[in-house]
Design an enzyme around this catalytic site. Structure first.
Site, PDB file in Angstrom:
ATOM      1  CB  THR A   1      -0.923   0.024   1.242  1.00  0.00           C
ATOM      2  OG1 THR A   1      -0.092  -0.241   2.394  1.00  0.00           O
ATOM      3  CG2 THR A   1      -2.002  -1.025   1.152  1.00  0.00           C
TER       4      THR A   1
ATOM      5  CB  CYS B   1      16.603   5.787  -4.750  1.00  0.00           C
ATOM      6  SG  CYS B   1      16.399   6.720  -3.229  1.00  0.00           S
TER       7      CYS B   1
ATOM      8  CD  GLN C   1      18.551  11.794  -1.910  1.00  0.00           C
ATOM      9  OE1 GLN C   1      19.718  11.800  -1.569  1.00  0.00           O
ATOM     10  NE2 GLN C   1      17.694  10.929  -1.414  1.00  0.00           N
TER      11      GLN C   1
ATOM     12  CB  SER D   1       8.305  10.368  -4.314  1.00  0.00           C
ATOM     13  OG  SER D   1       9.428  10.579  -5.134  1.00  0.00           O
ATOM     14  N   GLY D   2      10.844  10.040  -2.111  1.00  0.00           N
ATOM     15  CA  GLY D   2      11.781   9.147  -1.434  1.00  0.00           C
ATOM     16  C   GLY D   2      11.428   8.936   0.027  1.00  0.00           C
TER      17      GLY D   2
ATOM     18  CE  LYS E   1      20.067   4.314   4.617  1.00  0.00           C
ATOM     19  NZ  LYS E   1      18.666   4.791   4.514  1.00  0.00           N
TER      20      LYS E   1
ATOM     21  CG  HIS F   1      16.384  10.917  -5.787  1.00  0.00           C
ATOM     22  ND1 HIS F   1      15.201  11.487  -5.363  1.00  0.00           N
ATOM     23  CD2 HIS F   1      16.673   9.941  -4.884  1.00  0.00           C
ATOM     24  CE1 HIS F   1      14.779  10.876  -4.263  1.00  0.00           C
ATOM     25  NE2 HIS F   1      15.652   9.931  -3.951  1.00  0.00           N
TER      26      HIS F   1
ATOM     27  CG  ASN G   1      12.537   9.124  -6.237  1.00  0.00           C
ATOM     28  OD1 ASN G   1      12.029   9.759  -7.169  1.00  0.00           O
ATOM     29  ND2 ASN G   1      11.995   9.104  -5.041  1.00  0.00           N
TER      30      ASN G   1
HETATM   31  P1  NAP Z   1       5.296   4.423   2.558  1.00  0.00           P
HETATM   32  O1  NAP Z   1       4.635   5.066   1.400  1.00  0.00           O
HETATM   33  O2  NAP Z   1       5.215   5.094   3.872  1.00  0.00           O
HETATM   34  O3  NAP Z   1       4.709   2.917   2.710  1.00  0.00           O
HETATM   35  C1  NAP Z   1       5.106   2.053   3.732  1.00  0.00           C
HETATM   36  C2  NAP Z   1       4.522   0.669   3.466  1.00  0.00           C
HETATM   37  O4  NAP Z   1       5.040  -0.276   4.424  1.00  0.00           O
HETATM   38  C3  NAP Z   1       3.025   0.619   3.594  1.00  0.00           C
HETATM   39  O5  NAP Z   1       2.509  -0.343   2.707  1.00  0.00           O
HETATM   40  C4  NAP Z   1       2.831   0.144   5.039  1.00  0.00           C
HETATM   41  O6  NAP Z   1       1.582  -0.474   5.255  1.00  0.00           O
HETATM   42  C5  NAP Z   1       3.944  -0.890   5.104  1.00  0.00           C
HETATM   43  N1  NAP Z   1       4.350  -1.214   6.462  1.00  0.00           N
HETATM   44  C6  NAP Z   1       4.918  -0.385   7.372  1.00  0.00           C
HETATM   45  N2  NAP Z   1       5.153  -1.059   8.521  1.00  0.00           N
HETATM   46  C7  NAP Z   1       4.737  -2.321   8.326  1.00  0.00           C
HETATM   47  C8  NAP Z   1       4.685  -3.477   9.144  1.00  0.00           C
HETATM   48  N3  NAP Z   1       5.122  -3.485  10.405  1.00  0.00           N
HETATM   49  N4  NAP Z   1       4.156  -4.606   8.610  1.00  0.00           N
HETATM   50  C9  NAP Z   1       3.691  -4.625   7.349  1.00  0.00           C
HETATM   51  N5  NAP Z   1       3.719  -3.548   6.518  1.00  0.00           N
HETATM   52  C10 NAP Z   1       4.222  -2.421   7.016  1.00  0.00           C
HETATM   53  O7  NAP Z   1       6.839   4.209   2.311  1.00  0.00           O
HETATM   54  P2  NAP Z   1       7.613   3.914   0.928  1.00  0.00           P
HETATM   55  O8  NAP Z   1       8.099   5.176   0.363  1.00  0.00           O
HETATM   56  O9  NAP Z   1       6.788   3.027   0.059  1.00  0.00           O
HETATM   57  O10 NAP Z   1       8.901   3.171   1.482  1.00  0.00           O
HETATM   58  C11 NAP Z   1       8.823   1.950   2.149  1.00  0.00           C
HETATM   59  C12 NAP Z   1      10.216   1.443   2.430  1.00  0.00           C
HETATM   60  O11 NAP Z   1      10.854   1.140   1.190  1.00  0.00           O
HETATM   61  C13 NAP Z   1      11.145   2.452   3.122  1.00  0.00           C
HETATM   62  O12 NAP Z   1      11.001   2.438   4.517  1.00  0.00           O
HETATM   63  C14 NAP Z   1      12.505   1.976   2.674  1.00  0.00           C
HETATM   64  O13 NAP Z   1      12.978   0.955   3.519  1.00  0.00           O
HETATM   65  C15 NAP Z   1      12.224   1.427   1.287  1.00  0.00           C
HETATM   66  N6  NAP Z   1      12.592   2.424   0.258  1.00  0.00           N
HETATM   67  C16 NAP Z   1      13.716   2.208  -0.406  1.00  0.00           C
HETATM   68  C17 NAP Z   1      14.115   3.111  -1.340  1.00  0.00           C
HETATM   69  C18 NAP Z   1      15.399   2.908  -2.041  1.00  0.00           C
HETATM   70  O14 NAP Z   1      16.163   3.819  -2.030  1.00  0.00           O
HETATM   71  N7  NAP Z   1      15.643   1.764  -2.632  1.00  0.00           N
HETATM   72  C19 NAP Z   1      13.387   4.249  -1.613  1.00  0.00           C
HETATM   73  C20 NAP Z   1      12.212   4.461  -0.911  1.00  0.00           C
HETATM   74  C21 NAP Z   1      11.834   3.536   0.035  1.00  0.00           C
HETATM   75  P3  NAP Z   1       0.288   0.408   5.720  1.00  0.00           P
HETATM   76  O15 NAP Z   1      -0.170   1.164   4.487  1.00  0.00           O
HETATM   77  O16 NAP Z   1      -0.682  -0.644   6.125  1.00  0.00           O
HETATM   78  O17 NAP Z   1       0.736   1.317   6.830  1.00  0.00           O
HETATM   79  O1  3JN Z   2      14.976   9.576   1.047  1.00  0.00           O
HETATM   80  C1  3JN Z   2      15.100   9.049  -0.068  1.00  0.00           C
HETATM   81  O2  3JN Z   2      15.060   9.692  -1.110  1.00  0.00           O
HETATM   82  C2  3JN Z   2      15.312   7.583  -0.148  1.00  0.00           C
HETATM   83  C3  3JN Z   2      14.864   6.926   1.087  1.00  0.00           C
HETATM   84  C4  3JN Z   2      15.132   5.685   1.361  1.00  0.00           C
HETATM   85  C5  3JN Z   2      14.749   5.099   2.624  1.00  0.00           C
HETATM   86  C6  3JN Z   2      13.716   5.661   3.375  1.00  0.00           C
HETATM   87  C7  3JN Z   2      13.396   5.138   4.624  1.00  0.00           C
HETATM   88  C8  3JN Z   2      14.078   4.066   5.130  1.00  0.00           C
HETATM   89  C9  3JN Z   2      15.433   3.992   3.122  1.00  0.00           C
HETATM   90  C10 3JN Z   2      16.466   3.352   2.283  1.00  0.00           C
HETATM   91  O3  3JN Z   2      16.092   2.736   1.277  1.00  0.00           O
HETATM   92  O4  3JN Z   2      17.658   3.429   2.579  1.00  0.00           O
HETATM   93  C11 3JN Z   2      15.111   3.506   4.381  1.00  0.00           C
HETATM   94  C12 3JN Z   2      15.831   2.348   4.985  1.00  0.00           C
HETATM   95  O5  3JN Z   2      15.495   1.221   4.647  1.00  0.00           O
HETATM   96  O6  3JN Z   2      16.730   2.581   5.811  1.00  0.00           O
END
Ligand code: NAP
Ligand code: 3JN
Length: 341
Positions: free
Chosen positions: A13, A132, A159, A162-163, A216, A245, A318
């Site tokens: 979600t 990202c 950045q 949306s990140g 990172k 980004h 990103n």
């Molecule tokens: P977001 O829009 O806030 O969405 C968070 C998602 O995680 C929602 O589906 C939420 O569910 C779910 N969630 C949170 N806690 C949970 C739990 N305990 N059990 C099950 N589901 C849980 O955040 P996002 O931007 O999509 O990012 C999510 C994560 O992806 C980040 O924290 C990061 O680790 C990773 N990410 C990585 C990159 C990258 O650089 N590769 C970039 C962005 C994000 P609900 O809707 O039910 O709350």
């Molecule tokens: O801020 C951004 O543009 C990228 C964010 C990545 C992110 C956000 C929350 C938690 C991360 C990540 O992918 O490194 C994390 C995390 O998993 O630590």
């Protein structure tokens, strides 16, 4: 017909999870059954995949029974806790969080750069997707590193909000609207206003004065390029942009290379589009990269302050290449080369 896979998206979600579902559909990933997982708050919500509604389920320790590939994007704590349960049930995890990236038994993969590293998934049953900002930088720098060796990288990022996830997208929208209507903007996500502002602060501050996002980039780049000798310093900045980004990158190479040679190298590099014609005001921009899977590179020029210096401007979506697309590409390598019968 090739093998079909049972796939779970954890964090379905969220901003990234939603894009994961779109990427699986757009790239026609061989899905048998798609399981969508999030918190219990979202259980029962319905999301669309290939024209059908799929009900979101609450993530539990037993969610991965019968699942072949689990793509996680629900934050580090969720990955830390649930990836081992998935692996124990034979589900290979592609994790988008920072939780496992620097674990020596977990490969950190950008398919255009180090697809061979996927083989190491067998150690723990987990593959990590890089940050990202790291992904788009290494897609553009790997060909240069292979050709002439990179000695040092100085990077500053710009950045998109949306990140930070869905709440931050709403924050930029709401603050912008408030300010244009002469109202007081509310701050919920960032410590300062992001609308019409730039924050040199992404993730938490560490003892060395850098932010975690900056470190990172340093550590992940070295792991992916398999070269700990590269000197890297990063400044990561949040800007009032919704998607993509941008990065100003200065590299010092071990051997000489001209801007023309860099341009030719990158024109043939997988996943890269060179957009570099100053006479036509052509350079990569966030608004053009948004919605695309490629990494755009321009402003390629010599750094005249050092010998063997090159400057580049690197832009990518990103949420797509920086997160969802890269993860689905990893899953494709797994499906084609390791999990197929
Ligand atoms: P977001 O829009 O806030 O969405 C968070 C998602 O995680 C929602 O589906 C939420 O569910 C779910 N969630 C949170 N806690 C949970 C739990 N305990 N059990 C099950 N589901 C849980 O955040 P996002 O931007 O999509 O990012 C999510 C994560 O992806 C980040 O924290 C990061 O680790 C990773 N990410 C990585 C990159 C990258 O650089 N590769 C970039 C962005 C994000 P609900 O809707 O039910 O709350
Ligand atoms: O801020 C951004 O543009 C990228 C964010 C990545 C992110 C956000 C929350 C938690 C991360 C990540 O992918 O490194 C994390 C995390 O998993 O630590």
């Amino acid at each position: 017909m090739g093998k079909l896979f049972n796939v779970a998206v954890v964090g379905a979600t969220g901003a990234v999870g939603n894009q994961m579902i779109t990427c699986l559909e757009e790239r026609n990933f061989p899905v048998n059954n798609l399981k969508l997982l999030a918190t219990s708050r979202s259980a029962g919500r319905k999301l669309r995949f290939k024209g059908e509604e799929v009900q979101v389920e609450a993530l539990t320790e037993t969610s991965f029974k019968g699942v072949d590939i689990g793509i996680f994007s629900a934050g580090g704590a969720t990955s830390q806790k649930y990836a081992p349960f998935a692996a124990k049930d034979g589900c290979v995890v592609v994790d988008n969080s920072a939780a496992w990236r620097m674990d020596p038994d977990v490969p950190l993969v950008v398919p255009e750069v180090n697809p061979h590293a996927v083989a190491k998934y067998a150690d723990k049953g987990i593959i990590a997707n890089p940050n990202c900002s790291t992904i788009q930088m290494v897609v553009a720098l790997a060909p240069i590193h292979r050709k002439v060796g990179i000695k040092r990288i100085v990077v500053s990022t710009y950045q998109a909000v949306s990140g930070t996830g869905k709440k931050a997208i709403d924050e930029l929208y709401n603050q912008t609207k408030a300010i244009l209507n002469f109202l007081e903007p509310e701050k919920r996500v960032y410590p300062h206003r992001i609308a019409f502002n730039c924050l040199p602060h992404i993730d938490v501050f560490l003892d060395n004065g850098y932010t975690k996002e900056e470190m990172k980039m340093v550590n992940e780049t070295r792991k992916i390029l398999e070269d700990d000798s590269i000197g890297i310093t990063a400044t990561t900045v949040r800007v009032p942009v919704f998607f993509s980004h941008s990065e100003s990158v200065n590299v010092e190479t071990r051997h000489p290379i001209t801007p023309e040679e860099v341009r030719a190298l990158l024109e043939n590099a997988p996943g890269v589009i060179v957009a570099d014609d100053p006479s036509k005001n052509l350079y990569p921009m966030a608004i053009d990269a948004a919605g695309r899977d490629e990494t755009f590179v321009g402003r390629i020029r010599a750094d005249e302050s050092v010998s063997n210096g090159i400057n580049l401007w690197i832009v990518s979506d990103n949420i797509r290449k920086g997160a969802a697309t890269n993860a689905v590409q990893i899953a494709e390598i797994l499906a084609q080369n390791y999990l197929g019968s």
